[in-house]
Structure formats: C-alpha cells, structure tokens
Design a protein around this motif. Structure first.
Motif, short mmCIF file in Angstrom:
data_model
loop_
_atom_site.label_atom_id
_atom_site.label_comp_id
_atom_site.label_asym_id
_atom_site.label_seq_id
_atom_site.Cartn_x
_atom_site.Cartn_y
_atom_site.Cartn_z
N ARG A 126 0.85 -1.19 0.00
CA ARG A 126 0.00 0.00 0.00
C ARG A 126 0.89 1.24 0.00
NH1 ARG A 126 -0.27 1.25 5.68
NH2 ARG A 126 0.61 -0.47 6.87
N ASP A 127 0.34 2.35 -0.49
CA ASP A 127 1.16 3.55 -0.64
C ASP A 127 0.64 4.73 0.17
OD1 ASP A 127 -1.15 4.05 -1.99
OD2 ASP A 127 -0.22 4.49 -3.92
N ASN A 128 -0.14 4.44 1.22
CA ASN A 128 -0.73 5.52 2.01
C ASN A 128 0.09 5.88 3.23
OD1 ASN A 128 -1.27 3.06 3.19
ND2 ASN A 128 -3.23 3.69 4.02
N PRO A 176 7.59 1.19 -1.23
CA PRO A 176 8.78 2.04 -1.16
C PRO A 176 8.44 3.47 -1.57
CG PRO A 176 9.32 -0.04 -2.21
CD PRO A 176 7.82 0.00 -2.06
N ALA A 177 9.22 4.41 -1.07
CA ALA A 177 8.95 5.82 -1.36
C ALA A 177 9.05 6.10 -2.85
CB ALA A 177 9.95 6.70 -0.60
N PRO A 178 8.23 7.01 -3.36
CA PRO A 178 8.31 7.37 -4.78
C PRO A 178 9.65 8.03 -5.09
CG PRO A 178 6.86 8.88 -3.58
CD PRO A 178 7.17 7.75 -2.65
N GLY A 230 12.62 12.87 1.55
CA GLY A 230 11.53 12.63 2.49
C GLY A 230 11.34 11.21 2.95
N VAL A 231 12.28 10.29 2.61
CA VAL A 231 12.13 8.89 3.01
C VAL A 231 12.07 8.76 4.53
CG1 VAL A 231 13.32 6.67 3.07
CG2 VAL A 231 13.13 7.93 0.92
N ASP A 278 7.20 15.82 -0.54
CA ASP A 278 7.23 16.93 -1.48
C ASP A 278 8.43 16.80 -2.40
OD1 ASP A 278 5.02 18.02 -0.21
OD2 ASP A 278 6.27 19.12 1.23
N PRO A 279 8.32 17.29 -3.62
CA PRO A 279 9.46 17.26 -4.51
C PRO A 279 10.58 18.12 -3.98
CG PRO A 279 7.45 17.96 -5.67
CD PRO A 279 7.13 17.88 -4.22
N VAL A 280 11.78 17.71 -4.27
CA VAL A 280 12.94 18.50 -3.84
C VAL A 280 13.03 19.74 -4.70
CG1 VAL A 280 15.42 18.47 -3.52
CG2 VAL A 280 14.10 16.38 -3.17
#
Length: 199
Positions: free
Chosen positions: A5-7, A77-79, A175-176, A187-189
C-alpha cells in the motif's frame, strides 16, 4: 502476498518501529554488559533475566509486526526510487523482520537447551516455560552461535538501514526518513530542474 500500500505509515506502525529499534539497541547493550568478566554474580543473573524478558517482548512485537504486514500489507517504497533501490528496500525490510523473529527465538532456544536449567522469569512476574528441546552442551553451543550471529547481522543491517535513511534525508532530501516520523506525503525536492519545470 498482498500488494504494497502507498498511504504511508500509521501512528501504530511508527511507534512499533521505534520501539523495536530501541529494544534491539538496548538488548545489544545488555548482552555485552551481562557477559563482562568479573561482574558480580547476582548482578549478572539479574541482567540475564532482564535480557531474556525484553527479548521475549521483542519477539512478541516482531510477531505483531508480521501480523500487521499480513493484515494490512507492506507500505510501498517511497516514490522517486529506482528499481534497484526499491528491491533493496524491500529485501532489507523483509530481512529485518525475519531477523527480529529469529534472534529472540534463538535466544529462547539457548535458555531452553542450557544444562544449567535456569528458569526464565518474565520481569520477575511469571516463569516462561522452555521450548520443547533437549538440553545438552552441544545444543546450547549451537543455539548460542545462532543467537550471536543473527544478532550481529541484525545490528549491522539496522546500522545500514539507518545510514541509508540519513543519506536520503540529508543528501537526497527526498523525504524517506520523514515517512517514519509521521509525514505521509513527500514533497518534490526544490532543485533547479524542478524550479524550471514550475515556470
């Protein structure tokens, strides 16, 4: 196996993660302390009992963690991670979970096979029965080796896991680590490339 799951991690999973981390570190310290040369026998007995008590708690929590994985599924895993990084992350988490079960089980096997026949007191409240295993010096030596080897492997893997999390936080800044501190979104770097894409 259920689809990851990705939540993000829930508060229970976060607390369980850090509690397990603290237990592993504390058990390693206790393990070294109780085997010091010249230690007072009464103190050594108490340290062994504390080590076994907290080891059983760690085993119960590891079992709970596996149950949660089976019931709710693992967090994906983190995006932003590459294929190799995702596979390494999955393998590391699975191996950590496996070792968190094996290490205390091997310790319980040591207590169950030792010829000293010393009972295990759970925080001086109840006696924990031994596993149905034959007592012998050979069996005790074998399970002591398994316990020590898997414990050192767990410690090394946990150190690598921590180093990777710090690398992602301070170098990659993706953000991992924050996911295990309660932050669900990443958030994107703000890199020059990202800044340019926003214009």
């Amino acid at each position: 196996m259920r689809k990851p799951r990705d939540n993000g991690y829930g508060i229970g999973e976060i607390c369980l993660h850090w509690l397990m981390a603290g237990l592993v570190l504390g058990l390693v310290v206790l393990g070294f302390a109780m085997r010091r040369r010249g230690i007072d026998p009464a103190l050594q007995f108490s340290l062994y009992q504390w080590h076994k008590s907290f080891g059983l708690i760690a085993l119960a929590l590891a079992g709970l963690r596996v149950f949660l994985w089976l019931a709710a599924g693992r967090v994906a895993p983190a995006p932003g991670l590459g294929v190799v990084e995702r596979r390494a992350s999955t393998a590391t988490h699975l191996l950590l979970g496996f070792l968190c079960l094996v290490v205390p089980l091997a310790g319980w096997a040591v207590a169950s096979t030792t010829t000293l026949n010393i009972p295990t007191f759970l925080f001086n409240l109840v006696v924990i029965p031994p596993l149905p295993m034959a007592r012998s010096a050979g069996a005790e030596a074998f399970w002591s080796w398994v316990h020590a080897t898997t414990a050192y492997t767990l410690l090394a893997l946990a150190a690598l896991h921590s180093a990777a999390a710090l690398f992602h936080h301070f170098v990659r800044r993706d953000g991992v680590l924050m996911r295990m501190l309660g932050r669900r979104t990443i958030d994107p770097v703000d890199t020059p490339a990202n800044e340019g894409s926003k214009r």
